[in-house]
Write an enzyme that holds these catalytic residues in place. Structure first.
Site, PDB file in Angstrom:
ATOM      1  N   SER A 183       0.789  -1.224   0.000  1.00 24.14           N
ATOM      2  CA  SER A 183       0.000   0.000   0.000  1.00 24.14           C
ATOM      3  C   SER A 183       0.823   1.277   0.000  1.00 24.14           C
ATOM      4  O   SER A 183       0.365   2.297  -0.508  1.00 24.14           O
ATOM      5  CB  SER A 183      -0.965  -0.002   1.185  1.00 24.14           C
ATOM      6  OG  SER A 183      -0.274  -0.237   2.395  1.00 24.14           O
ATOM      7  N   HIS A 211      -5.259  -3.238  -2.992  1.00 21.03           N
ATOM      8  CA  HIS A 211      -4.844  -2.322  -4.064  1.00 21.03           C
ATOM      9  C   HIS A 211      -4.680  -3.017  -5.406  1.00 21.03           C
ATOM     10  O   HIS A 211      -4.281  -2.381  -6.377  1.00 21.03           O
ATOM     11  CB  HIS A 211      -3.540  -1.624  -3.668  1.00 21.03           C
ATOM     12  CG  HIS A 211      -3.643  -0.885  -2.379  1.00 21.03           C
ATOM     13  ND1 HIS A 211      -4.168   0.376  -2.286  1.00 21.03           N
ATOM     14  CD2 HIS A 211      -3.336  -1.263  -1.115  1.00 21.03           C
ATOM     15  CE1 HIS A 211      -4.169   0.756  -1.017  1.00 21.03           C
ATOM     16  NE2 HIS A 211      -3.667  -0.220  -0.293  1.00 21.03           N
ATOM     17  N   LYS A 243     -11.654   0.973  -2.097  1.00 24.14           N
ATOM     18  CA  LYS A 243     -10.602   1.508  -2.953  1.00 24.14           C
ATOM     19  C   LYS A 243     -11.099   1.517  -4.404  1.00 24.14           C
ATOM     20  O   LYS A 243     -11.954   2.313  -4.726  1.00 24.14           O
ATOM     21  CB  LYS A 243      -9.310   0.757  -2.702  1.00 24.14           C
ATOM     22  CG  LYS A 243      -8.774   1.242  -1.340  1.00 24.14           C
ATOM     23  CD  LYS A 243      -7.784   0.411  -0.648  1.00 24.14           C
ATOM     24  CE  LYS A 243      -7.515   1.055   0.714  1.00 24.14           C
ATOM     25  NZ  LYS A 243      -7.092   0.109   1.729  1.00 24.14           N
TER      26      LYS A 243
END
Ligand SMILES: *Cc1c(COP(=O)(O)O)cnc(C)c1O
Length: 395
Positions: A183, A211, A243
């Site tokens: 991250s 991610h 995200k």
């Protein structure tokens, strides 16, 4: 009454120290949707700091699905999943996430932090061993510590170091846990090699792909799709919805037995309120857009390549990353803050990431891109970086 021992008096020592060491954090107030053009504390900025990589957080179809589901289901889910809070929207999203990831089943959690804490503590405990990359997300590290299993951190992406540690363990259950895309650095874990190593050592592999989903893989299937890992090779696959999905929440995907184990034993699954059904409904639409609007991934790659070429021409040191996370390491905390401040003066919002989020001496500008960014905005960023970091080098 002894004022010197009051709560506030005692607590203020640590706060004073945080300020003095330039590690103090404060919140900015966002007054607009999370898009590349934000209004923060009354000022307009071009932002390069959100995790909304595909630009779905403010997508009209996602918003409309949310509104319609709120009309039908109300706002609060009103109970935990096991009591009476598991709505048809949650259930449908779980089935669609299972199909998307090519796993038997998927299970929704209210946040990624809770998914990691809950999964790890349900899978290992005293007498077991857990091996984590030292750059893993805090929630994975916290879950490992809380589990009571023998907790070890191996050197970042260093499989030889991991093997040495595996060789020394007698534990029956061995769990290897990594971020799919790290991250704060943006690089990928060597998941194919890790999967092979896990099988060879009779260990279990868990990947937190917060991610990776939406960004990696032809259909946005993340690290598992990008590296072609089946449920057998990568049995515990975690993703977050806050995200690239642009909504909120998280999930774990895997076998029928894994998911039933989590439903029975994962405390952060059991003892918490289900996410609002409207969030699940909105996520069903974002899951569809994430797969079908592949131009978002393609444009993101164009932006990333453009940034990297430009940054290299400026002589900036980049990380080994092809993800939307493109940090520039500055090192010193106060210098990183000063640079973020200079960028803000030019209307660019990038947050200075400092310890304990990253190791001391590796403070950085965590630059992130979204499919909603325009190439001209990346040029604007490069110009500002050139001016500020170029000058700073001659100070
Ligand atoms: C953001 C993040 C989480 C936590 O997810 P939330 O849904 O925000 O709680 C977990 N793991 C990684 C790698 C993350 O980046």
């Amino acid at each position: 009454m002894k004022p010197e021992s009051s709560l506030d008096n005692i607590l203020s020592f640590a706060l004073t120290e945080r300020r003095a060491t330039k590690l103090y954090r404060s919140r900015r107030i966002l007054e607009s949707p999370q898009t590349p053009n934000v209004v923060v504390d009354g000022k307009s900025y071009v932002a390069f700091c959100s995790n909304d990589y595909l630009g779905l957080a403010n997508h009209p179809q996602v918003i409309s699905a949310f509104q319609q589901a709120a009309n039908k289901f109300g706002v609060g889910s009103g109970a935990s999943h096991l009591v009476a809070g598991h709505s048809s929207e949650h259930h449908a999203l779980e089935e669609e996430l299972a199909a998307f990831t090519g796993r038997d089943r998927a299970l929704l959690f209210s946040t990624g932090y809770m998914a990691n804490m809950g999964a790890i503590t349900a899978l290992v405990g005293q007498g077991d061993a857990i091996f984590e990359d030292r750059l893993n997300h805090a929630s994975l590290l916290d879950g490992g510590l809380l589990s009571g299993a023998r907790f070890q951190r191996f050197l970042h992406n260093d499989l030889a170091n991991l093997q040495t540690r595996l060789d020394k363990t007698e534990a029956e259950r061995k769990l290897i846990v990594v971020d799919g895309v790290f991250s704060m650095d943006g690089d990928c874990a060597s998941v194919s090699e890790l999967a092979a190593l896990a099988q060879k050592n009779n260990a279990w592999l868990m990947v937190d792909d917060a991610h990776g989903f939406g960004c990696l893989g032809k259909n946005g299937g993340g690290s598992a799709e990008y590296f072609g890992l089946t449920q057998n090779e990568l049995p515990i696959l975690m993703g977050t919805l806050g995200k690239a999905f642009g909504t909120f929440g998280a999930f774990i995907a895997g076998s029928e037995t894994l998911i039933e184990t989590l439903i029975q034993f994962s405390r952060s699954y059991i003892y918490t309120t289900a996410m609002p059904p409207a969030v699940a409904a909105a996520t069903r639409v974002s899951l569809r857009l994430l797969q079908t609007e592949s131009w978002r991934r393609e444009h993101l790659q164009t932006l990333i390549a453009h940034f990297r070429t430009g940054a290299q021409q400026l002589g900036l040191q980049l990380m080994d990353s092809f993800s939307p996370i493109q940090p520039i390491i500055i090192g010193d905390e106060s210098r990183t803050l000063a640079i973020a401040e200079k960028l803000a003066e030019r209307g660019i919002l990038i947050i200075a990431i400092r310890p304990p989020t990253v190791a001391p001496g590796t403070s950085r500008l965590r630059i992130t891109f979204s499919a909603e960014h325009k190439l001209a905005q990346v040029d604007h960023l490069l110009n500002a970086l050139g001016d500020i970091l170029g000058n700073a080098a001659h100070e």
